[in-house]
Scaffold this active site. Structure first.
Site, PDB file in Angstrom:
ATOM      1  N   GLU A  83       0.841  -1.193   0.000  1.00 40.29           N
ATOM      2  CA  GLU A  83       0.000   0.000   0.000  1.00 40.29           C
ATOM      3  C   GLU A  83       0.879   1.246   0.000  1.00 40.29           C
ATOM      4  O   GLU A  83       0.383   2.352   0.190  1.00 40.29           O
ATOM      5  CB  GLU A  83      -0.962  -0.002   1.181  1.00 40.29           C
ATOM      6  CG  GLU A  83      -0.287  -0.054   2.529  1.00 40.29           C
ATOM      7  CD  GLU A  83      -1.273   0.106   3.653  1.00 40.29           C
ATOM      8  OE1 GLU A  83      -1.897   1.173   3.720  1.00 40.29           O
ATOM      9  OE2 GLU A  83      -1.414  -0.836   4.454  1.00 40.29           O
ATOM     10  N   CYS A 115      -3.514  -3.014   4.579  1.00 33.86           N
ATOM     11  CA  CYS A 115      -2.645  -4.061   5.127  1.00 33.86           C
ATOM     12  C   CYS A 115      -3.115  -5.467   4.800  1.00 33.86           C
ATOM     13  O   CYS A 115      -2.420  -6.442   5.086  1.00 33.86           O
ATOM     14  CB  CYS A 115      -2.550  -3.923   6.649  1.00 33.86           C
ATOM     15  SG  CYS A 115      -1.895  -2.339   7.147  1.00 33.86           S
ATOM     16  N   HIS A 237      -2.859  -9.081  12.586  1.00 30.12           N
ATOM     17  CA  HIS A 237      -2.211  -7.902  12.000  1.00 30.12           C
ATOM     18  C   HIS A 237      -1.791  -6.986  13.151  1.00 30.12           C
ATOM     19  O   HIS A 237      -2.593  -6.718  14.041  1.00 30.12           O
ATOM     20  CB  HIS A 237      -3.181  -7.185  11.055  1.00 30.12           C
ATOM     21  CG  HIS A 237      -2.690  -5.820  10.679  1.00 30.12           C
ATOM     22  ND1 HIS A 237      -1.459  -5.635  10.094  1.00 30.12           N
ATOM     23  CD2 HIS A 237      -3.229  -4.586  10.836  1.00 30.12           C
ATOM     24  CE1 HIS A 237      -1.265  -4.342   9.903  1.00 30.12           C
ATOM     25  NE2 HIS A 237      -2.320  -3.681  10.347  1.00 30.12           N
TER      26      HIS A 237
HETATM   27  P1  HMG Z   1      -2.869   8.229  20.909  1.00 27.16           P
HETATM   28  O1  HMG Z   1      -4.116   9.031  20.894  1.00 27.16           O
HETATM   29  O2  HMG Z   1      -1.592   8.957  20.836  1.00 27.16           O
HETATM   30  O3  HMG Z   1      -2.751   7.300  22.163  1.00 27.16           O
HETATM   31  O4  HMG Z   1      -2.956   7.245  19.679  1.00 27.16           O
HETATM   32  P2  HMG Z   1      -3.791   6.962  23.333  1.00 27.16           P
HETATM   33  O5  HMG Z   1      -4.034   8.188  24.133  1.00 27.16           O
HETATM   34  O6  HMG Z   1      -4.959   6.219  22.761  1.00 27.16           O
HETATM   35  O7  HMG Z   1      -2.862   5.995  24.183  1.00 27.16           O
HETATM   36  C1  HMG Z   1      -2.466   4.753  23.689  1.00 27.16           C
HETATM   37  C2  HMG Z   1      -2.429   3.769  24.841  1.00 27.16           C
HETATM   38  O8  HMG Z   1      -1.334   4.118  25.711  1.00 27.16           O
HETATM   39  C3  HMG Z   1      -3.684   3.798  25.713  1.00 27.16           C
HETATM   40  O9  HMG Z   1      -3.945   2.469  26.120  1.00 27.16           O
HETATM   41  C4  HMG Z   1      -3.236   4.612  26.935  1.00 27.16           C
HETATM   42  O10 HMG Z   1      -3.968   4.334  28.118  1.00 27.16           O
HETATM   43  C5  HMG Z   1      -1.801   4.133  27.063  1.00 27.16           C
HETATM   44  P3  HMG Z   1      -5.349   1.743  25.756  1.00 27.16           P
HETATM   45  O11 HMG Z   1      -6.409   2.587  26.349  1.00 27.16           O
HETATM   46  O12 HMG Z   1      -5.417   1.770  24.244  1.00 27.16           O
HETATM   47  O13 HMG Z   1      -5.209   0.393  26.312  1.00 27.16           O
HETATM   48  N1  HMG Z   1      -0.926   5.070  27.805  1.00 27.16           N
HETATM   49  C6  HMG Z   1       0.025   4.657  28.686  1.00 27.16           C
HETATM   50  N2  HMG Z   1       0.364   3.417  29.097  1.00 27.16           N
HETATM   51  C7  HMG Z   1       1.409   3.323  29.987  1.00 27.16           C
HETATM   52  N3  HMG Z   1       2.072   4.408  30.475  1.00 27.16           N
HETATM   53  C8  HMG Z   1       1.748   5.655  30.084  1.00 27.16           C
HETATM   54  C9  HMG Z   1       0.677   5.815  29.151  1.00 27.16           C
HETATM   55  N4  HMG Z   1       0.104   6.887  28.539  1.00 27.16           N
HETATM   56  C10 HMG Z   1      -0.872   6.413  27.727  1.00 27.16           C
HETATM   57  N5  HMG Z   1       2.413   6.703  30.566  1.00 27.16           N
HETATM   58  C11 HMG Z   1      -3.034   5.421  18.197  1.00 27.16           C
HETATM   59  C12 HMG Z   1      -2.680   5.870  19.606  1.00 27.16           C
HETATM   60  C13 HMG Z   1      -2.732   3.953  18.067  1.00 27.16           C
HETATM   61  C14 HMG Z   1      -4.509   5.685  17.921  1.00 27.16           C
HETATM   62  C15 HMG Z   1      -2.149   6.249  17.198  1.00 27.16           C
HETATM   63  O14 HMG Z   1      -0.807   5.902  17.354  1.00 27.16           O
HETATM   64  C16 HMG Z   1      -2.556   6.051  15.749  1.00 27.16           C
HETATM   65  O15 HMG Z   1      -3.410   6.762  15.240  1.00 27.16           O
HETATM   66  N6  HMG Z   1      -1.889   5.090  15.021  1.00 27.16           N
HETATM   67  C17 HMG Z   1      -2.189   4.800  13.619  1.00 27.16           C
HETATM   68  C18 HMG Z   1      -3.484   4.047  13.443  1.00 27.16           C
HETATM   69  C19 HMG Z   1      -3.408   2.598  13.864  1.00 27.16           C
HETATM   70  O16 HMG Z   1      -2.361   2.008  13.990  1.00 27.16           O
HETATM   71  N7  HMG Z   1      -4.601   1.990  14.052  1.00 27.16           N
HETATM   72  C20 HMG Z   1      -4.698   0.594  14.409  1.00 27.16           C
HETATM   73  C21 HMG Z   1      -5.941  -0.092  13.839  1.00 27.16           C
HETATM   74  S1  HMG Z   1      -6.110   0.163  12.078  1.00 27.16           S
HETATM   75  C22 HMG Z   1      -4.963  -0.934  11.366  1.00 27.16           C
HETATM   76  O17 HMG Z   1      -4.440  -1.772  12.016  1.00 27.16           O
HETATM   77  C23 HMG Z   1      -4.666  -0.736   9.921  1.00 27.16           C
HETATM   78  C24 HMG Z   1      -3.354  -0.042   9.602  1.00 27.16           C
HETATM   79  O18 HMG Z   1      -2.278  -0.937   9.799  1.00 27.16           O
HETATM   80  C25 HMG Z   1      -3.367   0.488   8.178  1.00 27.16           C
HETATM   81  C26 HMG Z   1      -3.732  -0.455   7.064  1.00 27.16           C
HETATM   82  O19 HMG Z   1      -4.562  -1.334   7.136  1.00 27.16           O
HETATM   83  O20 HMG Z   1      -3.189  -0.189   5.995  1.00 27.16           O
HETATM   84  C27 HMG Z   1      -3.106   1.164  10.495  1.00 27.16           C
END
Ligand code: HMG
Length: 391
Positions: A83, A115, A237
């Site tokens: 992709e 993906c 994934h």
């Molecule tokens: P964010 O808003 O920065 O993070 O985005 P958050 O506030 O949701 O925190 C993440 C986790 O860290 C949370 O845990 C927090 O509690 C924890 P959860 O509630 O999820 O269990 N946290 C801590 N833990 C320990 N110590 C601390 C601490 N602070 C916070 N101090 C997000 C995170 C993954 C959304 C962002 O990085 C993102 O947008 N990533 C890209 C999208 C993505 O990977 N999505 C996954 C599903 S889609 C997919 O898999 C397809 C993809 O591969 C593409 C394709 O198919 O081509 C992406």
């Protein structure tokens, strides 16, 4: 010509980039508490491509050891899943075909659905081998994951390629029927043609992924698939490794099972070892999970492994594989560790420079700096044509 029922992954090899950025460096830059990266999303570091690396050089590096071991004779099809495509018309696989010296009597094509693309490639390859079991299909999944600097997605970048030789009587994993499939038109993650970096609604993407787990599992059971407790391990994934934990917990809840933390760790822990240090490799990620599992688990002979492939947008597939007796003799455990260990750490400023690098679009001669120590490099762009070199 006879048809065979045992078709699957005969060999699997992966490659990743020249550089690596530890999450500690990103955290130092943006003031994030490191626990969010290490525990919250489950990532330690991410692979960063050199200026002279791309999906072609990674894909060729992943596939070269397979060609060295098995030769090219039976390969009549190459399917390149990505992709992070480098051309709107020409398949990246054609460049790989040339770099690896594959025979001209071959068909080469590129496949895309975020993906999920590599799983489509695997299933299509199985169909081709069913039709003629003397043929083998080279499936290459190669991606460079890129989000905007200083965005929440930035911590979930990465880069890697996995190459798989799909064949009758495979040496590693037999892929079973049936598959559970699921499609839903959602805008959780996408990349318009005019953009380098993906656009994403992070929380929406997690919800969409979990819905797809449920939908593909439902279809899998309706198609007569295995019961959940028959699986020795689950390869999800992994855009970040914590996502595998979320997905498995969701699946267990959906099926009315306990969500015991130790049992979840036993079911998926070993699949996350490579993804935790490589980052999101998009199409390759689920098969990097398989490589880590096979390399690290105690004997998995004759055991069933579940696969959940998810591609945003979205398409998902739940399917099973059975690990073949004698598989350990065919693993590439040492080479896999070396692919990860050989990466050179890059500091935050160096990473930022690489992230912002783009080629001028004026049709001039634009050589790249010699950075990669891998087997193939993108030497530059000349008259709008990408020029590759065997190093
Ligand atoms: P964010 O808003 O920065 O993070 O985005 P958050 O506030 O949701 O925190 C993440 C986790 O860290 C949370 O845990 C927090 O509690 C924890 P959860 O509630 O999820 O269990 N946290 C801590 N833990 C320990 N110590 C601390 C601490 N602070 C916070 N101090 C997000 C995170 C993954 C959304 C962002 O990085 C993102 O947008 N990533 C890209 C999208 C993505 O990977 N999505 C996954 C599903 S889609 C997919 O898999 C397809 C993809 O591969 C593409 C394709 O198919 O081509 C992406």
């Amino acid at each position: 010509m006879t048809s065979v029922s045992a078709i699957g992954i005969h060999d699997l090899s992966f490659a990743t980039s020249e550089f690596v950025l530890p999450h500690t460096a990103l955290a130092d830059h943006n003031g994030t508490e490191i626990g969010k990266y290490h525990l919250g999303i489950g990532q330690q570091s991410m692979s960063i491509t050199a200026a002279d690396e791309d999906i072609v050089t990674l894909g060729a590096a992943a596939a070269a050891p397979i060609i060295a071991r098995h030769g090219t004779d039976q390969i009549r099809t190459v399917v390149f899943a990505t992709e992070s495509s480098i051309d709107q018309a020409k398949s990246a696989g054609v460049y790989v075909h040339s770099l690896l010296g594959l025979p001209s009597a071959a068909r080469v094509v590129e496949l895309k659905q975020a993906c999920y693309g590599a799983t489509a490639a695997l299933q299509f390859a199985i169909g081709l081998v069913h039709r003629d079991p003397t043929q083998r299909v080279l499936v290459i999944a190669s991606d460079v994951s890129k989000y905007e600097l200083d965005s929440p997605g930035e911590a979930t970048q990465g880069a890697a390629a996995v190459a798989m030789l799909v064949a009758a009587d495979p040496a590693l994993v037999r892929i079973e029927e049936p598959s559970g499939v699921f499609t839903a038109d959602v805008m959780d993650f996408w990349r318009p043609n005019y953009r380098d970096a993906a656009l994403v609604d992070g929380q929406e993407s997690i919800t969409a992924y979990l819905q797809a787990v449920e939908g593909s599992w439902k279809d899998y059971t309706e198609q007569g698939g295995r019961a959940l407790d028959e699986f020795a391990a689950f390869c999800y994934h992994q855009p970040f490794t914590k996502m595998a934990y979320k997905a498995h917990t969701h699946l267990l809840n959906t099926c009315g099972y306990d969500t015991d933390k130790d049992a979840i760790a036993r079911a998926i822990g070993q699949t996350t070892a490579y993804n935790a240090v490589v980052g999101n490799s998009y199409t390759a990620a689920v098969y990097l999970g398989l490589a880590a599992l096979l390399d690290q688990a105690d004997d998995l002979t004759d055991q069933a492994v579940a696969f959940l492939s998810y591609g945003s947008g979205s398409v998902a597939e739940f399917f099973a594989g059975t690990v073949v007796p004698g598989y350990r003799e065919h693993l590439r455990t040492e080479a896999n560790s070396e692919a990860i260990a050989r990466r050179r750490p890059v500091d935050y400023a160096g990473y930022r420079e690489l992230h912002e690098q783009t080629f001028p679009t004026d049709g001039g001669d634009h050589p790249t700096p010699e950075q990669t120590t891998g087997p193939f490099r993108l030497a530059g762009i000349r008259a709008h044509k990408r020029v590759y070199q065997v190093r």
